[in-house]
Design an enzyme around this catalytic site. Structure first.
Site, short mmCIF file in Angstrom:
data_model
loop_
_atom_site.label_atom_id
_atom_site.label_comp_id
_atom_site.label_asym_id
_atom_site.label_seq_id
_atom_site.Cartn_x
_atom_site.Cartn_y
_atom_site.Cartn_z
N SER A 295 0.86 -1.19 0.00
CA SER A 295 0.00 0.00 0.00
C SER A 295 0.89 1.23 0.00
CB SER A 295 -0.87 0.02 1.25
OG SER A 295 -1.43 1.30 1.44
N TYR B 171 -1.82 -0.26 10.28
CA TYR B 171 -1.85 -0.70 8.88
C TYR B 171 -0.62 -0.22 8.10
CZ TYR B 171 -3.76 -1.33 4.13
OH TYR B 171 -3.96 -1.70 2.82
N1 LIG Z 1 -8.77 -0.81 -0.83
C1 LIG Z 1 -7.74 0.00 -0.75
O1 LIG Z 1 -7.89 1.24 -0.78
C2 LIG Z 1 -6.35 -0.54 -0.62
C3 LIG Z 1 -5.30 0.37 -0.65
C4 LIG Z 1 -4.01 -0.10 -0.51
C5 LIG Z 1 -3.77 -1.45 -0.41
N2 LIG Z 1 -4.81 -2.32 -0.37
C6 LIG Z 1 -4.48 -3.74 -0.23
O2 LIG Z 1 -5.11 -4.49 -1.25
C7 LIG Z 1 -5.31 -5.83 -0.79
C8 LIG Z 1 -6.76 -6.22 -1.07
O3 LIG Z 1 -7.60 -5.40 -0.28
P1 LIG Z 1 -9.05 -4.93 -0.74
O4 LIG Z 1 -9.11 -3.49 -0.61
O5 LIG Z 1 -9.39 -5.58 -2.02
O6 LIG Z 1 -9.93 -5.50 0.48
P2 LIG Z 1 -10.93 -6.70 0.65
O7 LIG Z 1 -11.97 -6.68 -0.39
O8 LIG Z 1 -11.32 -6.66 2.09
O9 LIG Z 1 -10.00 -7.98 0.38
C9 LIG Z 1 -9.23 -8.59 1.36
C10 LIG Z 1 -9.07 -10.04 0.96
O10 LIG Z 1 -8.24 -10.68 1.95
C11 LIG Z 1 -8.84 -11.94 2.24
N3 LIG Z 1 -8.46 -12.43 3.56
C12 LIG Z 1 -8.57 -11.80 4.75
N4 LIG Z 1 -8.18 -12.62 5.74
C13 LIG Z 1 -7.80 -13.79 5.16
C14 LIG Z 1 -7.33 -15.04 5.65
N5 LIG Z 1 -7.12 -15.23 6.95
N6 LIG Z 1 -7.04 -16.02 4.77
C15 LIG Z 1 -7.25 -15.82 3.44
N7 LIG Z 1 -7.69 -14.66 2.90
C16 LIG Z 1 -7.98 -13.67 3.76
C17 LIG Z 1 -10.34 -11.65 2.17
O11 LIG Z 1 -11.06 -12.86 1.98
P3 LIG Z 1 -11.88 -13.65 3.10
O12 LIG Z 1 -12.40 -12.66 4.10
O13 LIG Z 1 -12.95 -14.32 2.29
O14 LIG Z 1 -10.91 -14.64 3.68
C18 LIG Z 1 -10.40 -10.78 0.93
O15 LIG Z 1 -10.46 -11.59 -0.22
C19 LIG Z 1 -4.94 -5.83 0.68
O16 LIG Z 1 -3.61 -6.30 0.81
C20 LIG Z 1 -5.00 -4.36 1.05
O17 LIG Z 1 -4.18 -4.07 2.16
C21 LIG Z 1 -6.10 -1.92 -0.47
#
Ligand SMILES: NC(=O)c1ccc[n+]([C@@H]2O[C@H](COP(=O)([O-])OP(=O)(O)OC[C@H]3O[C@@H](n4cnc5c(N)ncnc54)[C@H](OP(=O)(O)O)[C@@H]3O)[C@@H](O)[C@H]2O)c1
Length: 259
Positions: A146, A159
């Site tokens: 991130s 985070y």
């Molecule tokens: N959204 C943003 O603005 C943003 C910005 C910077 C970086 N990111 C990064 O992008 C990535 C994806 O995030 P997102 O925004 O798409 O959020 P999200 O929709 O909440 O996705 C998070 C994913 O992680 C999985 N996960 C969580 N705990 C887990 C576990 N114990 N085992 C396996 N899978 C697990 C969730 O699936 P389950 O709950 O089904 O297990 C879900 O598929 C993350 O690394 C986040 O830090 C996001």
């Protein structure tokens, strides 16, 4: 001399990709984008019904349940991947949790939970997968970090710090794996509209859709980048600010983040 840091990937047809954290948000959008371009994509997370919802639209999607916190679950997932894929062309690790809070509201159990998932599980993925990728002599691993890992930011005390650690460990992965023929990518998103950012009560600069984020990631793979950062303008500005001397950096960040 400037050179590409990874072998550019433009043709996804038939490539075997494993996306961990694919049940929603960026991982789900990336899985769909790659499937649409002909890749075979194993999609993993805990919420199997969400994975099945994605897979039903595509012939080449493979649902592989995985809780990255659980070693036994890794054993089962890897057995399945070995059976179905054999060699892996790319693994994307995107499982994470986001727990914005001020230092005066710290809860150490939550700190531990974020480090376990965002950092320790990234090590676990590297430990499980690097030996296979080295043995193959090709393929790649991408960590979703991130831009909040670039610098300290208000409310990012948990985070942001986990993502700074992830950035550092991915840099080391590059230095150790690239000479062995393995590509290593650091994906650095800015704000993306996903379940993770749903509760944010502030204006998110440069907010993108998960679909736009997926396209930016594919563009980064096509360019053979190490760091795939987006949205370009906002991410580049924060990168630049993070390189400024502390006196100037903190003055700027104070100004723009003050409520
Ligand atoms: N959204 C943003 O603005 C943003 C910005 C910077 C970086 N990111 C990064 O992008 C990535 C994806 O995030 P997102 O925004 O798409 O959020 P999200 O929709 O909440 O996705 C998070 C994913 O992680 C999985 N996960 C969580 N705990 C887990 C576990 N114990 N085992 C396996 N899978 C697990 C969730 O699936 P389950 O709950 O089904 O297990 C879900 O598929 C993350 O690394 C986040 O830090 C996001």
């Amino acid at each position: 001399m400037w050179r590409k840091l990874n072998a550019p990937v433009t043709d996804w047809s038939g490539r075997k990709v494993w996306i961990i954290g694919a049940s929603s948000g960026i991982g789900a959008a990336l899985a769909s984008a790659m499937l649409e371009q002909g890749a075979r994509v194993a999609i993993s997370a805990r919420r199997v019904s969400m994975l099945e919802g994605i897979a039903q639209d595509y012939e080449h999607a493979l649902v592989v349940p995985l809780d990255v916190l659980d070693e036994r679950s890794w054993d089962q997932a890897l057995e399945r991947i070995d059976r179905e894929f054999g060699e892996i062309d790319l693994v994307v690790f995107g499982a994470a949790r986001y727990d914005p809070r001020h230092v005066w509201d710290l809860d150490l159990q939550k700190v531990q939970a974020s480090y376990d998932l965002n950092v320790v599980c990234a090590y676990r993925a590297a430990a499980r997968l690097a030996p296979r990728l080295i043995a193959q002599g090709h393929g790649g691993i991408a960590m979703i970090g991130s831009i909040s890992g670039y610098t300290g930011l208000p409310r990012a005390i948990i985070y942001g710090a986990t993502k700074a650690a992830l950035q550092n460990l991915t840099e080391t992965l590059y230095l150790e794996l690239a000479p062995k023929g393995v590509s290593v990518y650091l994906i650095s998103p800015g704000f993306v509209r996903t379940p993770m950012t749903q509760a944010n009560d502030f204006e998110m600069p440069g907010l993108m859709t998960p679909q736009a984020a997926a396209q930016a990631i594919l563009k980064g793979f096509a360019r053979g980048l190490f760091e795939i950062r987006f949205p370009t303008g906002f991410a580049n500005v924060l990168r630049l600010v993070s390189r400024l001397p502390y006196r100037i950096r903190f003055a700027l960040l104070n100004r723009v983040t003050r409520a």
